[in-house]
Design a protein around this motif. Sequence first.
Motif, mmCIF file in Angstrom:
data_model
loop_
_atom_site.group_PDB
_atom_site.id
_atom_site.type_symbol
_atom_site.label_atom_id
_atom_site.label_comp_id
_atom_site.label_asym_id
_atom_site.label_seq_id
_atom_site.Cartn_x
_atom_site.Cartn_y
_atom_site.Cartn_z
ATOM 1 N N LEU A 96 0.866 -1.180 0.000
ATOM 2 C CA LEU A 96 0.000 0.000 0.000
ATOM 3 C C LEU A 96 0.901 1.229 0.000
ATOM 4 O O LEU A 96 1.602 1.490 0.983
ATOM 5 C CB LEU A 96 -0.907 -0.021 1.233
ATOM 6 N N THR A 97 0.910 1.976 -1.099
ATOM 7 C CA THR A 97 1.871 3.061 -1.277
ATOM 8 C C THR A 97 1.176 4.341 -1.736
ATOM 9 O O THR A 97 -0.020 4.344 -2.036
ATOM 10 C CB THR A 97 2.940 2.674 -2.315
ATOM 11 N N ASP A 98 1.962 5.407 -1.803
ATOM 12 C CA ASP A 98 1.484 6.706 -2.298
ATOM 13 C C ASP A 98 0.221 7.167 -1.580
ATOM 14 O O ASP A 98 -0.701 7.718 -2.199
ATOM 15 C CB ASP A 98 1.250 6.655 -3.811
ATOM 16 N N ILE A 99 0.168 6.946 -0.273
ATOM 17 C CA ILE A 99 -0.939 7.466 0.534
ATOM 18 C C ILE A 99 -0.817 8.984 0.577
ATOM 19 O O ILE A 99 0.273 9.535 0.744
ATOM 20 C CB ILE A 99 -0.897 6.868 1.949
ATOM 21 N N SER A 100 -1.927 9.670 0.406
ATOM 22 C CA SER A 100 -1.901 11.127 0.293
ATOM 23 C C SER A 100 -1.279 11.771 1.530
ATOM 24 O O SER A 100 -1.435 11.297 2.662
ATOM 25 C CB SER A 100 -3.313 11.664 0.058
ATOM 26 N N ALA A 101 -0.563 12.873 1.299
ATOM 27 C CA ALA A 101 0.144 13.579 2.365
ATOM 28 C C ALA A 101 -0.827 14.044 3.440
ATOM 29 O O ALA A 101 -1.924 14.531 3.144
ATOM 30 C CB ALA A 101 0.901 14.765 1.784
ATOM 31 N N GLY A 102 -0.427 13.885 4.693
ATOM 32 C CA GLY A 102 -1.257 14.298 5.809
ATOM 33 C C GLY A 102 -2.344 13.311 6.172
ATOM 34 O O GLY A 102 -3.118 13.557 7.101
ATOM 35 N N ASP A 106 -4.561 1.946 6.463
ATOM 36 C CA ASP A 106 -3.981 0.708 6.970
ATOM 37 C C ASP A 106 -4.376 -0.462 6.078
ATOM 38 O O ASP A 106 -5.312 -0.377 5.279
ATOM 39 C CB ASP A 106 -4.446 0.450 8.407
ATOM 40 N N LEU A 107 -3.664 -1.567 6.253
ATOM 41 C CA LEU A 107 -3.828 -2.730 5.388
ATOM 42 C C LEU A 107 -4.091 -3.957 6.249
ATOM 43 O O LEU A 107 -3.379 -4.197 7.233
ATOM 44 C CB LEU A 107 -2.551 -2.916 4.563
ATOM 45 N N ARG A 152 -8.080 0.309 4.727
ATOM 46 C CA ARG A 152 -8.979 1.011 5.643
ATOM 47 C C ARG A 152 -8.457 2.418 5.931
ATOM 48 O O ARG A 152 -7.300 2.601 6.307
ATOM 49 C CB ARG A 152 -9.117 0.226 6.947
ATOM 50 N N ARG A 153 -9.317 3.396 5.763
ATOM 51 C CA ARG A 153 -8.975 4.783 6.091
ATOM 52 C C ARG A 153 -8.830 4.934 7.597
ATOM 53 O O ARG A 153 -9.699 4.517 8.357
ATOM 54 C CB ARG A 153 -10.068 5.724 5.579
ATOM 55 N N PHE A 154 -7.710 5.534 8.027
ATOM 56 C CA PHE A 154 -7.519 5.806 9.448
ATOM 57 C C PHE A 154 -8.394 6.987 9.844
ATOM 58 O O PHE A 154 -8.455 8.000 9.137
ATOM 59 C CB PHE A 154 -6.053 6.108 9.739
ATOM 60 N N SER A 155 -9.066 6.865 10.974
ATOM 61 C CA SER A 155 -10.066 7.862 11.366
ATOM 62 C C SER A 155 -9.465 9.239 11.604
ATOM 63 O O SER A 155 -10.167 10.248 11.543
ATOM 64 C CB SER A 155 -10.799 7.393 12.624
#
Length: 299
Positions: A96-102, A106-107, A152-155
Amino acid sequence: MFRIIVARDSIFSVPVMRSRTYSKKLIPNLRVVATRERFVSQALVPSKESKMTVYDNIGVLPATPVTYNDFNLNVLDPTDVFEFRIDTTQNINLSLTDISAGDDADLRLYQDNGNGFFDTGDQLVDFSSRGNNQDDFLNRRADAGTYFAEVRRFSGSSGDVSYDLALSATTPNSTSGFSNLLPREFALGDLSADVTRFGTISNTNTTDTYEFSLGFFEGVNITLSGLQSDADIRLIADYNNNRIVDAGEEVARSTSAGITSEVISNTNLSGNYFLQVNQFSSTQTAYTLTFDQFTTTDA
């Protein structure tokens, strides 16, 4: 080739997607759905949180990476789930890469409980939850079966979270078993001095990946030692920066038998590199990885 889609009183067309790379672009209150025939359409669907919806069923996970690029998660659509199966014991590789800055995502990896659906009865096999927008990754040996990879998006994220996901299955106990995915697991930066790292690989962590760079007039000799069971190393230059090992990107490898130390010598071209430590046997081993930096006369 185009397919006409009607959604929320609007008519539009979308192209038929036939490659193994997918991109998802969201329209407010809509999300992209990929069917088993690989057609991509835009349709209003229930929340995955209540329906445990699988975004895509890959089928048999191949050795060639399957990639999903520029996907998005938000408060109302916080997870994406990807189903696949392996028919024999394989190394499952997820990156899981290139997650947007800020932001943060999770995987998780689940194994189907036998009913063919992604639900609360499925077993959580493994997870990766590094902080902020660091890459998440899983590399583990797994038995034949059906699995679900969940992003999963972290809250604590501020808004929409974008990401790239790559999945592959490689052969264990083989020199072809190296993961072909390149998450930034251990970032060493520029090797302007000697570096030593210690690690462990096992059935639940079949590959460790180190990222480093060489500047002008810098070179390195790399040694893997202190083994209790067989492990190998290889050096990669990701020329197109897609975080996947493509043809022609492997610079060198060392695959000696048994617990003999592995050595890659005299790498002296400036650039960015990935070094992978790969489990060969099915037994856990600790290791010592040494980067012996030296000065060259050439850039």
